[in-house]
Each structure stands twice: as structure tokens, then as C-alpha cells.
Motif scaffolding. Structure first.
Motif, PDB file in Angstrom:
ATOM      1  N   ARG A 151       0.832  -1.201   0.000  1.00 25.20           N
ATOM      2  CA  ARG A 151       0.000   0.000   0.000  1.00 25.20           C
ATOM      3  C   ARG A 151       0.871   1.258   0.000  1.00 25.20           C
ATOM      4  O   ARG A 151       0.609   2.216  -0.732  1.00 25.20           O
ATOM      5  CB  ARG A 151      -0.922   0.004   1.228  1.00 25.20           C
ATOM      6  CG  ARG A 151      -2.012  -1.055   1.172  1.00 25.20           C
ATOM      7  CD  ARG A 151      -2.729  -1.147   2.519  1.00 25.20           C
ATOM      8  NE  ARG A 151      -3.734  -2.188   2.503  1.00 25.20           N
ATOM      9  CZ  ARG A 151      -5.002  -1.993   2.141  1.00 25.20           C
ATOM     10  NH1 ARG A 151      -5.401  -0.800   1.778  1.00 25.20           N
ATOM     11  NH2 ARG A 151      -5.868  -2.989   2.145  1.00 25.20           N
ATOM     12  N   LEU A 152       1.908   1.238   0.850  1.00 22.62           N
ATOM     13  CA  LEU A 152       2.808   2.385   0.880  1.00 22.62           C
ATOM     14  C   LEU A 152       3.514   2.565  -0.457  1.00 22.62           C
ATOM     15  O   LEU A 152       3.705   3.692  -0.925  1.00 22.62           O
ATOM     16  CB  LEU A 152       3.835   2.217   2.007  1.00 22.62           C
ATOM     17  CG  LEU A 152       3.293   2.342   3.429  1.00 22.62           C
ATOM     18  CD1 LEU A 152       4.388   2.040   4.436  1.00 22.62           C
ATOM     19  CD2 LEU A 152       2.733   3.738   3.673  1.00 22.62           C
ATOM     20  N   LYS A 153       3.887   1.443  -1.061  1.00 17.47           N
ATOM     21  CA  LYS A 153       4.556   1.541  -2.363  1.00 17.47           C
ATOM     22  C   LYS A 153       3.600   2.086  -3.424  1.00 17.47           C
ATOM     23  O   LYS A 153       3.990   2.889  -4.279  1.00 17.47           O
ATOM     24  CB  LYS A 153       5.078   0.175  -2.793  1.00 17.47           C
ATOM     25  CG  LYS A 153       5.955   0.216  -4.044  1.00 17.47           C
ATOM     26  CD  LYS A 153       6.539  -1.142  -4.358  1.00 17.47           C
ATOM     27  CE  LYS A 153       7.545  -1.049  -5.507  1.00 17.47           C
ATOM     28  NZ  LYS A 153       7.003  -0.391  -6.695  1.00 17.47           N
ATOM     29  N   LEU A 154       2.343   1.654  -3.353  1.00 16.62           N
ATOM     30  CA  LEU A 154       1.365   2.181  -4.309  1.00 16.62           C
ATOM     31  C   LEU A 154       1.181   3.682  -4.110  1.00 16.62           C
ATOM     32  O   LEU A 154       1.144   4.446  -5.089  1.00 16.62           O
ATOM     33  CB  LEU A 154       0.032   1.450  -4.124  1.00 16.62           C
ATOM     34  CG  LEU A 154      -1.121   1.908  -5.033  1.00 16.62           C
ATOM     35  CD1 LEU A 154      -0.758   1.727  -6.496  1.00 16.62           C
ATOM     36  CD2 LEU A 154      -2.400   1.144  -4.711  1.00 16.62           C
ATOM     37  N   LEU A 155       1.082   4.105  -2.856  1.00 12.67           N
ATOM     38  CA  LEU A 155       0.967   5.539  -2.589  1.00 12.67           C
ATOM     39  C   LEU A 155       2.178   6.292  -3.102  1.00 12.67           C
ATOM     40  O   LEU A 155       2.059   7.366  -3.708  1.00 12.67           O
ATOM     41  CB  LEU A 155       0.803   5.777  -1.084  1.00 12.67           C
ATOM     42  CG  LEU A 155      -0.559   5.464  -0.476  1.00 12.67           C
ATOM     43  CD1 LEU A 155      -0.488   5.551   1.045  1.00 12.67           C
ATOM     44  CD2 LEU A 155      -1.622   6.412  -1.011  1.00 12.67           C
ATOM     45  N   ASP A 156       3.354   5.711  -2.870  1.00 10.10           N
ATOM     46  CA  ASP A 156       4.579   6.365  -3.332  1.00 10.10           C
ATOM     47  C   ASP A 156       4.627   6.418  -4.856  1.00 10.10           C
ATOM     48  O   ASP A 156       4.984   7.446  -5.440  1.00 10.10           O
ATOM     49  CB  ASP A 156       5.801   5.620  -2.777  1.00 10.10           C
ATOM     50  CG  ASP A 156       7.109   6.289  -3.164  1.00 10.10           C
ATOM     51  OD1 ASP A 156       7.320   7.444  -2.768  1.00 10.10           O
ATOM     52  OD2 ASP A 156       7.908   5.655  -3.873  1.00 10.10           O
ATOM     53  N   ASP A 157       4.266   5.315  -5.493  1.00  9.40           N
ATOM     54  CA  ASP A 157       4.284   5.285  -6.964  1.00  9.40           C
ATOM     55  C   ASP A 157       3.283   6.280  -7.546  1.00  9.40           C
ATOM     56  O   ASP A 157       3.568   6.942  -8.555  1.00  9.40           O
ATOM     57  CB  ASP A 157       3.976   3.875  -7.466  1.00  9.40           C
ATOM     58  CG  ASP A 157       5.092   2.896  -7.154  1.00  9.40           C
ATOM     59  OD1 ASP A 157       6.191   3.355  -6.799  1.00  9.40           O
ATOM     60  OD2 ASP A 157       4.857   1.675  -7.239  1.00  9.40           O
ATOM     61  N   ILE A 158       2.110   6.372  -6.923  1.00 12.16           N
ATOM     62  CA  ILE A 158       1.125   7.345  -7.414  1.00 12.16           C
ATOM     63  C   ILE A 158       1.659   8.765  -7.242  1.00 12.16           C
ATOM     64  O   ILE A 158       1.526   9.611  -8.134  1.00 12.16           O
ATOM     65  CB  ILE A 158      -0.204   7.184  -6.661  1.00 12.16           C
ATOM     66  CG1 ILE A 158      -0.851   5.826  -6.998  1.00 12.16           C
ATOM     67  CG2 ILE A 158      -1.154   8.312  -6.990  1.00 12.16           C
ATOM     68  CD1 ILE A 158      -1.307   5.705  -8.430  1.00 12.16           C
TER      69      ILE A 158
END
Length: 837
Positions: A266-273
């Protein structure tokens, strides 16, 4: 009796060792008087005394202490040992025996009285080293305790994969009792899928000897997870005995790791977004990038819907949803494409939201909504909604609708859905979707504000750029201006590049191009001020170097602020079609190019004018270059955005431009040249048509391009004379002017022209005391110039009634349509224009 049987001296060759070998149990035979009859090799190993030395000797001489009764622990004399054997036929206890090397060895002994038929009785004793026996006892006790108390499941299996020992913990993990486990294989105890895997692991460990550690498998019954480890068991001589197994319930650990991994994802998705949206300043691209980044990582289908005002840089809705305002679908993504998906997720379509629907409720309340079943999905909108039916056809079973917000205002909706084969959204997913929507909302609002500022800057720039470009006689003009993109954006951004075409007196024309550093409103405003200053000073008919010098003196007034001084480049060129002479000066600008015809093509060369310093750099001088150009030559003025690219030296771009121009056909159409240059060197440029084409540009910097084909006036359109400064010069000038006007068919202008020429020539004759030049040019108007060596310009004044002179310039000012004075290399020129009949 002195030579014991061979079998007692050691193991027979080929026979493997056993636990007895590990304990080293020795055998001693005594007669009833205590004399040694047999001394086994193992006893020899324990005590060091050879059999030859011991057989026939009394044992008492080698005891070092009083023996201890095993049953009571009380001391017993040596005689008591025999008495116990005679009375009970058995004795057990510990003895301290001298080793041949002198140290003491503690042994545990067991003696029995044996009476064979028809033979004398004898005593047979077994002795074991106490230290080795205690070690084995401790090992066995520890193993028993481990099996009994360990929370881990522990088992020992033989080479046939049968359980030979298992503890209660293992039985509980397997769902069987210990009794149901022993003697059976994993296929008899566990479900087939798990048993097959474990049997393969056991075989691998038995064959290779490599342990298998912490292999996680589904628990029997499918509820939870077990970690299994296997190791091969071997005897001291290397014989394979079986495998040991430990089993641990790791369900909680697995669940915790899954939660950690899920949080990390989830954190990686937030970071990627955040990274994907961070450098974008276009609403449509942000919506498209957001939708694409969420599929398939987080959802199977995604859609971004915004108010039209947000998409086009307008104001945010003030309160609630505007009545009847549809949403514009700007971003969409799907795991599978097809006609049905294309209809549902068509980018650019207006989405009308039904009153009372889930979507309208989220939009007005700004509260997210989670649809967790197909039944709830059906009721999310009005009955028969085709979009709901499409979702059902796509086997969508879970839907998340979250508001896109910024500064407390809802900009639109983010719709995420999952189809069959994927778990439904949960509350954690909803929280993540809200976080994603929050970040995206900020990016969208920033892009909206940027679009509004960009549009304002473009509107300002369009208003400050030439609204129409004149077509002076002898000169053909073509031009382009293309705003630049911002940091890789495809959207146009206003900058400080500009150009101008300014008609001057005498049919001459000023060609100007410049570049104010920076982008946005400030750069556009500064560009407008600079252009106005140049046009104002051009009306004074100043030489190019003098004009740039005066503009540079205005740098502090044109600066955006005390901490942001003016920094601009410029080229100012003046062309006279009657003489085909071009005079220009540069202020730190890229060099102009001159195209001259050579055979069937063009020769391209930079105009080697003194470069000068950019405007805004104080204390510098500017120099002019004057050159005569051939008929039909093309002067190319441009800004550095045309030839400058990241990671490339600007000279490479200049060489590329020169090569492109050199390959043009003879006498090209200038509009085609503009399109060709922008198309080849800047593929994002828009088509021809206006100073600011609507299409986007791929260049980071904006581009201005000005082409001028330089020609002369038609044959017989100009006449010039030089007269000495004497009285008859006035008469000769009048006669010459009459003759030319008669030849041009402009007799109607004769009286006015002759009168004004007479006044100017008379003025020069009285004050200049040098040769007087007269030139006439017929173009869109009649131009007359009178020049003399006196640098002081005449000025208009009001003469007194009794003054004999002082009325000539006043007469010229009233009789001419326009008039003026300009300085030359030597002296001055006074000119006036008369409109053609």
C-alpha cells in the motif's frame, strides 16, 4: 581360561557398531574366590590392563575405594559383595578402579552368580564407564523432556517414512492422537495434498542428507499455516537411521507478515502514485495516469470523473454539486479491453448522475461509499441503468466510490471496481482509496490552477503579440510563434519569445525578434513592455545599435523586480528595399541566418554581426552591421528554443537548422518553410495560420520564427540626386521633382511636393554648407528625403510676423501626411510622405 574366545576380542569384520559399542560394556568372569577367569577386550579398553596380566589375579587388589551399594548408597566392604552374591545371586554398584596409567576410573558394575549344570559356580560381571552411562542417560532424559514439553511438533521417522516417535504437540497439529500416528506414514495421517509434499521432502532429505528448514505449507484442513523442518538421522558410523521432523504453527506469523507485506504494498502504491503525478500539470494527463496506475495493482477497472470547470481550469463549485452539472470522464483503465468496456470507460464522455444514486450521494456529501455485493451494486443507481448492467456483465462484484477533493471542495469522483476472481474491497482498501484520492485531488487542483494561469498568460501574450503583420513593399514576411511545454508536458506554456515587423519611414521596415528569459505571466508581461519600448523607439528612426542601447537603459524599469533583473536577447534589423541594404545589431541573441540563391538551391550562412551582451547587462556597447543583400535573399530570425535541446550543444542544433534550410528548393514558399522547419526540428509544432497556433509543442522552451524575403522596389520606383549647396540647387531640385512626378503620372502631387522640397533644400543650403541629397520613392505613398551633412535636426517653431524665415519646417509638418528626421553616418535626413491620389 587365560585365552578368551576370539569373539571377545572385538567386533567381527563387517559388523556395524551399536549402542553397546557406544557405552563400552565390558565383561569379567570370576571364580567364587574372586580370581579373574576372563577379561574381555572392552574391559582392557576401559582400564588399560591387558587380559594376560589380569587372568588368574584377584580383583581386590585393583579396587581403590570401598564400593557403594546401588540400592542403598551405603559403603560395603569387599566381602559384602561376595556375601550379597551368594545370598541373592546378584549385586549392583559403583566401583573405583585403578587404571593402568595410574588414574582412577569410576565404573558401574553388575555381577551375577551362575552355576552351570555339572560345573563349578562362577561370577559373571558387566562393567560400564559411569561417565558414558550418565551422558547417555542425560541425553535420553533430555530427549524425553523435549518430546514431552516442547510446544513444537516433533517426530522421528524411520527409513520407510514411518513415525517411530511423535509428541502430543505434533498429534494436535495433525489432528490425530499419538497412538494413531506411530507406525504410520504421512499419507496415513494427513490429507493427500499435504502428505505428497511432505513425502517428497522426506525422500529428498534421506537421499541427499541436506536439511530442509522452515518450509511453509498449508495446515491440514486448510486452516492456517505450518512450518516444517527435516533433518537426516545417522549413526556414528554413518548408517542412515531415518529423519527427524519439527512442525510449528506459523499462522499468526504468516498473517502478521501478510499484513506487513500488504501495508508495504500500500505504501509503495501511494509512493508510486505520488511519483507518477508529481511532475504533471495537466488535468487530463493526471486523470489518465491515476486511472492507469491503479489497474491491475489495486482494481480491475478504474474511472476518474471531474467537473468540466475543473478539467478546463475554471473555478471550483462553491457549494455542493451544481444543479444538473454532469461529470466529464477524463481517465479510465481496465484489465481487459473490449466493446463493452470501451462503452463504459470512454474517455471524454459526459456522465449524468441520477439523483439519489450512490454516485450522486458521494459527490454531494463527500463521504466515500463501499459496494460489497452484486445485489448492492444493482441498487446503487436507478433501475435499468445500462452502466450497472454493463458492470454486472463484466462480473463486477465490488465497487468503491470516493470523492476527489481539494481545499474542502469536491472536484469529482474516483470509481474503482473488482470483478470475479478477486477479493472484494474491504475497509482497509477504502481507507487506501481515500488516501489516493486525497493526493490525486491536490495534484488535480494544482493542475487546474496552473491551467488557469497558463491560459491567462497565453491570452496576455496573444494580446501583446502582433495582431497583424504588415506587408511592406519589397519584403515578404512569414512567421510562427509556438508556446513551449512545461517539463515534458504536452500543454502550451506562455514564454518571453516575441517578434515584430515595424514599417519605418521611406518604405523601410524593421524586423525584430527577442527572448525574455522565463515563462508565465511575468515573462509575457515583460515581453509586452519590451516590445512596446522597441516600437516606440523605432518611431524615432534610430540606428539599430542606438535603439538597443536605449532599450538597455530601460532595463531597470522593465525588470520584474529588484531581485529579478531583466535578462533578454534581441535582434533589431532595418531593411531598405530601395537600396537593398540591411543594417542590424544583436544583443546576445542567436545569430540570424541569410539564405542566398546558388544554382538550384540555397547557400546558408550566419550573419556575423557583433554579438553584444543581453539586454539588462549594464555598461556595454552595441555595434551595427550593414550589408547589401541580393534580390530574393531570405533573412531568418529565430529564438533559441528552435535549436536548443536538453543534453545537446546549441551549435549542433544550429548546424541542423542550417542543413535543413540548405536543402530547400529554390524560391520556396515562405509559409511552407516555416512549417518544414518547425515540423522537422520541433515535431510537436502546430500548423500554420496564426501567430499562436492552437496545437501543443514538444519543446520545453517557446519558439519564435520570422522569415523575410528581401527584395528591391519595382524598376523606376525611386530617383535620387545630389546638389551642391548653392542658390541654384533649389531651382534644380524643383525641376527634377517635377520631371519625376510627371513620369510617374503623379502630376496631382506636383505643387505640394515641389513646395515642400523647396523649403527643405533651402534650409539645407543655408545651414549645412555641403552637398544636398534628394531622393524620391514611390510605394504605397510618395516618400521624399532631403539629406545634408549637418547633424543638428531641424525643429518646428512658430515664427513671429516680422521674421523672414522659420516657417519651412512648420509648412512641411502641415502639408505632409508624415514627416521626420533620422541620423545617418554623416549628417541627417529629413523626410516626408504624401498620400497617393
Amino acid at each position: 581360561m587365560n585365552d578368551p574366545p576370539k569373539a571377545f576380542h572385538g567386533a567381527v569384520e563387517g559388523v556395524t557398531t551399536s549402542l553397546l559399542d557406544t557405552l563400552r560394556v565390558g565383561v569379567v568372569m570370576f571364580d567364587t574366590d574372586g580370581y579373574v577367569m576372563l577379561w574381555s577386550p572392552t574391559v582392557e579398553e576401559i582400564l588399560g590392563w591387558p587380559a594376560d596380566a589380569m587372568v588368574g589375579r584377584h580383583y581386590g587388589g585393583y579396587l581403590t575405594d570401598v564400593p557403594v551399594e546401588a540400592s542403598s548408597g551405603a559403603p560395603a566392604p569387599h566381602g559384602e559383595i561376595y556375601r550379597a552374591i551368594r545370598e541373592n545371586g546378584y549385586w549392583r554398584g559403583n566401583l573405583l578402579v585403578r587404571h593402568r596409567d595410574g588414574h582412577t576410573v569410576e565404573v558401574e558394575a553388575r555381577a551375577s552368580l551362575l552355576t552351570p549344570p555339572d560345573h563349578k559356580p562362577f561370577i559373571l560381571a558387566n562393567i560400564v564407564e559411569t561417565s558414558r552411562l550418565r551422558a547417555v542417560e542425560q541425553d535420553l532424559a533430555a530427549l524425553d523432556a523435549l518430546f514431552a514439553t516442547s510446544p513444537l511438533g516433533i517426530a522421528v521417522l524411520d527409513t520407510e517414512h514411518r513415525y517411530v516417535r511423535a509428541n502430543e504437540a505434533l498429534a494436535r497439529l495433525n489432528g490425530r492422537t499419538v497412538r494413531e500416528t506411530l507406525g504410520r506414514t504421512v499419507h496415513d495421517v494427513l490429507p493427500r495434498a499435504v502428505a505428497d509434499t511432505l513425502a517428497q521432502i522426506q525422500s529428498l532429505v534421506l537421499e541427499t542428507g541436506r536439511p530442509v528448514v522452515d518450509t511453509v505449507l498449508a495446515a491440514p484442513g486448510g486452516h492456517g499455516w505450518h512450518s516444517v523442518s527435516y533433518g537426516r538421522l545417522t549413526s556414528p558410523d554413518g548408517r542412515v537411521l531415518g529423519v527427524s521432523s519439527t512442525v510449528m504453527d506459523v499462522t499468526e506469523r504468516r498473517d502478521a507478515m501478510e499484513k506487513i507485506e500488504r501495508a508495504r504494498q500500500r505504501l509503495k502504491l501511494l509512493d508510486d502514485i505520488g511519483v507518477a503525478l508529481g511532475d504533471l500539470l495537466d488535468v487530463s494527463r493526471i486523470a489518465s495516469r491515476l486511472a492507469g496506475a491503479l489497474v491491475p495493482r489495486f482494481a480491475d477497472y478504474s474511472s476518474v470523473m471531474l467537473y468540466g470547470t475543473v478539467a478546463h481550469g475554471g473555478e471550483l463549485p462553491r457549494t455542493g454539486r451544481p444543479a444538473g452539472a454532469p461529470l466529464l470522464q477524463l481517465g479510465a483503465a481496465a484489465k481487459d479491453r473490449g466493446p463493452v468496456v470501451e462503452r463504459m470507460l470512454r474517455v471524454g464522455q459526459d456522465i449524468a448522475l441520477e439523483r439519489g444514486s450512490v454516485f450522486e450521494s458521494v459527490l454531494t456529501s463527500a463521504a466515500p461509499h463501499l459496494v460489497m455485493s452484486r445485489e448492492e451494486l444493482v441498487s446503487a443507481s436507478y433501475p435499468g441503468d445500462p452502466r450497472v448492467q454493463t458492470a454486472l456483465d463484466l462480473r463486477i462484484h465490488s465497487l468503491t466510490v470516493v470523492p476527489l477533493r481539494a481545499r474542502g471542495t469536491v472536484l469529482g469522483l474516483l470509481l474503482l471496481s473488482r470483478a470475479e476472481g478477486r477479493a472484494a474491497f474491504d475497509r482497509d482498501d477504502l481507507a487506501l482509496a481515500m488516501e489516493l484520492a486525497g493526493r490525486a485531488g491536490i495534484s488535480l487542483d494544482n493542475a487546474r490552477l496552473y491551467a488557469r494561469e497558463r491560459e491567462s498568460a497565453l491570452m496576455l501574450q496573444r494580446s501583446l503579440m502582433p495582431q497583424q503583420v504588415p506587408s511592406p513593399p519589397g519584403v515578404q514576411i512569414a512567421y510562427r510563434y509556438v508556446p513551449g511545454g512545461s517539463h515534458g508536458e504536452a500543454e502550451a506554456e506562455a514564454g518571453g519569445d516575441w517578434f515584430d515587423v515595424i514599417p519605418l519611414a521611406g518604405g523601410r521596415v524593421a524586423l525584430v525578434i527577442g527572448d525574455v528569459m522565463g515563462h508565465g505571466l511575468r515573462a509575457a508581461a515583460t515581453m509586452g513592455q519590451l516590445r512596446t519600448a522597441v516600437r516606440t523607439l523605432a518611431a524615432l528612426d534610430l540606428p539599430p545599435d542606438e535603439l538597443l542601447h536605449r532599450v538597455n537603459d530601460l532595463a531597470d524599469d522593465l525588470a520584474q523586480g529588484p531581485d529579478e533583473p531583466l535578462m533578454a536577447t534581441c535582434v533589431y534589423a532595418v531593411y531598405d528595399p530601395s537600396t537593398r541594404r540591411c543594417t542590424l545589431a544583436t544583443a546576445g541573441h542567436v545569430p540570424p541566418l541569410l539564405l542566398t540563391g546558388r544554382g538550384g538551391g540555397w547557400e546558408v550562412a550566419p550573419v556575423e554581426a557583433p554579438p553584444g551582451a543581453p539586454l539588462g547587462v549594464g555598461g556595454v556597447e552595441f555595434e551595427s552591421l550593414s550589408l547589401e543583400v541580393e534580390e530574393g535573399a531570405v533573412l531568418v530570425l529565430y529564438t533559441d528554443g528552435l535549436i536548443e535541446h536538453r543534453g545537446e550543444d546549441i551549435t549542433e542544433g544550429l548546424d541542423r537548422l542550417m542543413s535543413l534550410l540548405g536543402g530547400l528548393p529554390a524560391q520556396p514558399f515562405l509559409e511552407d518553410v516555416c512549417d518544414r522547419v518547425l515540423g522537422d526540428l520541433d515535431p510537436g509544432a502546430g500548423p500554420a495560420g496564426s501567430a499562436v497556433p492552437p496545437g501543443p509543442v514538444g519543446s520545453v522552451d517557446d519558439v519564435a520564427l520570422l522569415l523575410a524575403r528581401l527584395g528591391g522596389l519595382p524598376e523606376g520606383s525611386a530617383a535620387s540626386w545630389n546638389f551642391p549647396a548653392e542658390t541654384r540647387a533649389v531651382r534644380r531640385a524643383r525641376e527634377a521633382v517635377r520631371g519625376v512626378l510627371r513620369g510617374w503620372g503623379l502630376e496631382a502631387l506636383t505643387d505640394d511636393t515641389v513646395l515642400l522640397v523647396s523649403e527643405l533644400v533651402t534650409n539645407s543650403m543655408r545651414h549645412a554648407h555641403g552637398p544636398i541629397g534628394v531622393r524620391m520613392v514611390r510605394g504605397t505613398s510618395l516618400l521624399v528625403e532631403v539629406s545634408d551633412p549637418l547633424p543638428v535636426p531641424p525643429r518646428e517653431r512658430t515664427a513671429a510676423p516680422d521674421d523672414e524665415g522659420g516657417r519651412g519646417i512648420r509648412l512641411v509638418a502641415r502639408g505632409a501626411r508624415r514627416w521626420g528626421t533620422r541620423h545617418g553616418p554623416i549628417g541627417k535626413t529629413v523626410w516626408f510622405e504624401l498620400g497617393l491620389p
